[in-house]
Scaffold this active site. Sequence first.
Site, mmCIF file in Angstrom:
data_model
loop_
_atom_site.group_PDB
_atom_site.id
_atom_site.type_symbol
_atom_site.label_atom_id
_atom_site.label_comp_id
_atom_site.label_asym_id
_atom_site.label_seq_id
_atom_site.Cartn_x
_atom_site.Cartn_y
_atom_site.Cartn_z
ATOM 1 N N ASN B 22 0.858 -1.195 0.000
ATOM 2 C CA ASN B 22 0.000 0.000 0.000
ATOM 3 C C ASN B 22 0.884 1.232 0.000
ATOM 4 O O ASN B 22 1.746 1.381 0.871
ATOM 5 C CB ASN B 22 -0.916 -0.010 1.233
ATOM 6 C CG ASN B 22 -1.917 1.139 1.198
ATOM 7 O OD1 ASN B 22 -1.525 2.299 1.252
ATOM 8 N ND2 ASN B 22 -3.187 0.812 1.118
ATOM 9 N N SER B 45 -5.076 -0.372 -3.075
ATOM 10 C CA SER B 45 -5.682 0.932 -2.868
ATOM 11 C C SER B 45 -6.841 0.713 -1.910
ATOM 12 O O SER B 45 -7.729 -0.098 -2.185
ATOM 13 C CB SER B 45 -6.171 1.476 -4.207
ATOM 14 O OG SER B 45 -6.562 2.814 -4.070
ATOM 15 N N GLU B 46 -6.834 1.405 -0.768
ATOM 16 C CA GLU B 46 -7.756 1.014 0.303
ATOM 17 C C GLU B 46 -9.228 1.279 -0.008
ATOM 18 O O GLU B 46 -10.100 0.827 0.710
ATOM 19 C CB GLU B 46 -7.350 1.653 1.641
ATOM 20 C CG GLU B 46 -7.334 3.161 1.687
ATOM 21 C CD GLU B 46 -5.952 3.734 1.402
ATOM 22 O OE1 GLU B 46 -5.156 3.086 0.709
ATOM 23 O OE2 GLU B 46 -5.683 4.860 1.883
ATOM 24 N N ASN B 47 -9.515 1.992 -1.096
ATOM 25 C CA ASN B 47 -10.909 2.139 -1.500
ATOM 26 C C ASN B 47 -11.455 0.892 -2.197
ATOM 27 O O ASN B 47 -12.627 0.868 -2.561
ATOM 28 C CB ASN B 47 -11.086 3.376 -2.399
ATOM 29 C CG ASN B 47 -10.178 3.355 -3.603
ATOM 30 O OD1 ASN B 47 -9.010 2.997 -3.518
ATOM 31 N ND2 ASN B 47 -10.706 3.719 -4.744
ATOM 32 N N SER B 87 -11.316 -4.496 2.430
ATOM 33 C CA SER B 87 -10.035 -3.843 2.185
ATOM 34 C C SER B 87 -9.254 -3.693 3.489
ATOM 35 O O SER B 87 -8.052 -3.945 3.548
ATOM 36 C CB SER B 87 -10.296 -2.466 1.570
ATOM 37 O OG SER B 87 -9.084 -1.805 1.323
#
Lengths: 231, 216
Positions: B22, B45-47, B87
């Site tokens: 990340n 991507s944390e979304n 996520s």
Amino acid sequence: MGKVLSSLDEVIQQIEDGATIVVGGFGLCGIPEKLITSLRDKGVKDLTIVSNNCGVDDWGLGLLLENKQIKKMVASYVGENKLFEQQFLSGELEVELVPQGTLAERLRAGGAGIPAFYTATGVGTEVAKGKEHKEFDGKTYIMEKGIVGDFAFVKAWKADPFGNLVYRKTARNFNPVVATAGKVTIAEVEEIVGIGELNPDEVHTSGVYVQKVFVGENYEKRIERLTTANA
Amino acid sequence: MTGRKRILERAVKELRDGMCVNLGIGMPTLIANMIPEDVDVMLQSENGLLGIGAYPKDIEVDPDLINAGKETVTAKAGASYFDSAESFSMIRGGHIDLAILGGMEVAENGDLANWMIPGKMVKGMGGAMDLVQGAKRIVVIMDHVNKHGESKVKKACTLPLTGQGVVHCLITDLAVFHFSESGMELVELQKGVTLDEVKAKTEADFVVSETLSVNN
């Protein structure tokens, strides 16, 4: 089953001043555009809004800020919004900043009937103040509570009349957890298909969570940061 | 070479073939474009995307496909989409090998502050507090001193913390430090930087590695 709405008016009319609304989306991606603008048009006040972000000054949840409808905002990141900062610094707007993963899990827990859970996220920071601390196997965790909203606003790509939902790419984001965490969940979608036309293996949100479905038209899908390979 | 370029080129060396990584918003995002071809990593991507691809060509731009910095991106072969709770299950559950994050201050005990300046900035922590607790290894990249020449590498952070004792490695324009139970250790000097300069510009106490090297 009568879940499919021809207009959002009826369901927006049920929302009263002081309601708590959980809202899907990440930035401006996968936000329930039609529900937000309808709520702006209705003008209810003193809302508590739970959403990862608060839109931008003239779009998304920023429209509710502009109209001074939000009393309290629960979010993880609000850096895209000058109005937000103004209203917060002037004391008009109450803000609870929640780490993004904790926010997602609080919604998941709320929707799953779990009142609280422990996480290491935020230990030793301002986030931990006033929260129960507990050790498991020598590591410290804090207790975080589940969130359930009076209403949940969800944006999906496709639905069937039962309310089964399919999302598209990263427009999924918070929407599936938000869908589970509303006493009344309203999903707006780009397309509705007949019962049986969604492959059950590919349904992301079961219709059990969804009370109302609305098909929106002409989605704006505003891009916050257009970045291309040619740039 | 600018300080920023030195930091980024050193940070790229933290990536190993096969890692899930990340990259934080801002300077760390730039690392994505510098990864050597023989190092195959999945960027998270944390979304809700594992397997971030290149920025799209004009005709590929899709408003439903963005990274955590809200930039339009593409998904590479082998990518997957998921919701925000999943996520952060990946992140909190220790399934992400490495997170490279920006910093405002790092302390000698590994504390990190990177989300808030009281009275000045109200933005929020986003996913940073989850990442520092959950990712297996935390690398912070930042300038060694601020624009007033004051050390950002502190005895103790003065800004609100993102996490306590969470940093494993700090890469600045001057040096590279590792953190362990026994404290902070200078392991590398950036090219052209002397030990005396690092000592002069570092508020934190640190030991100098017996195998101190120079990053070329």
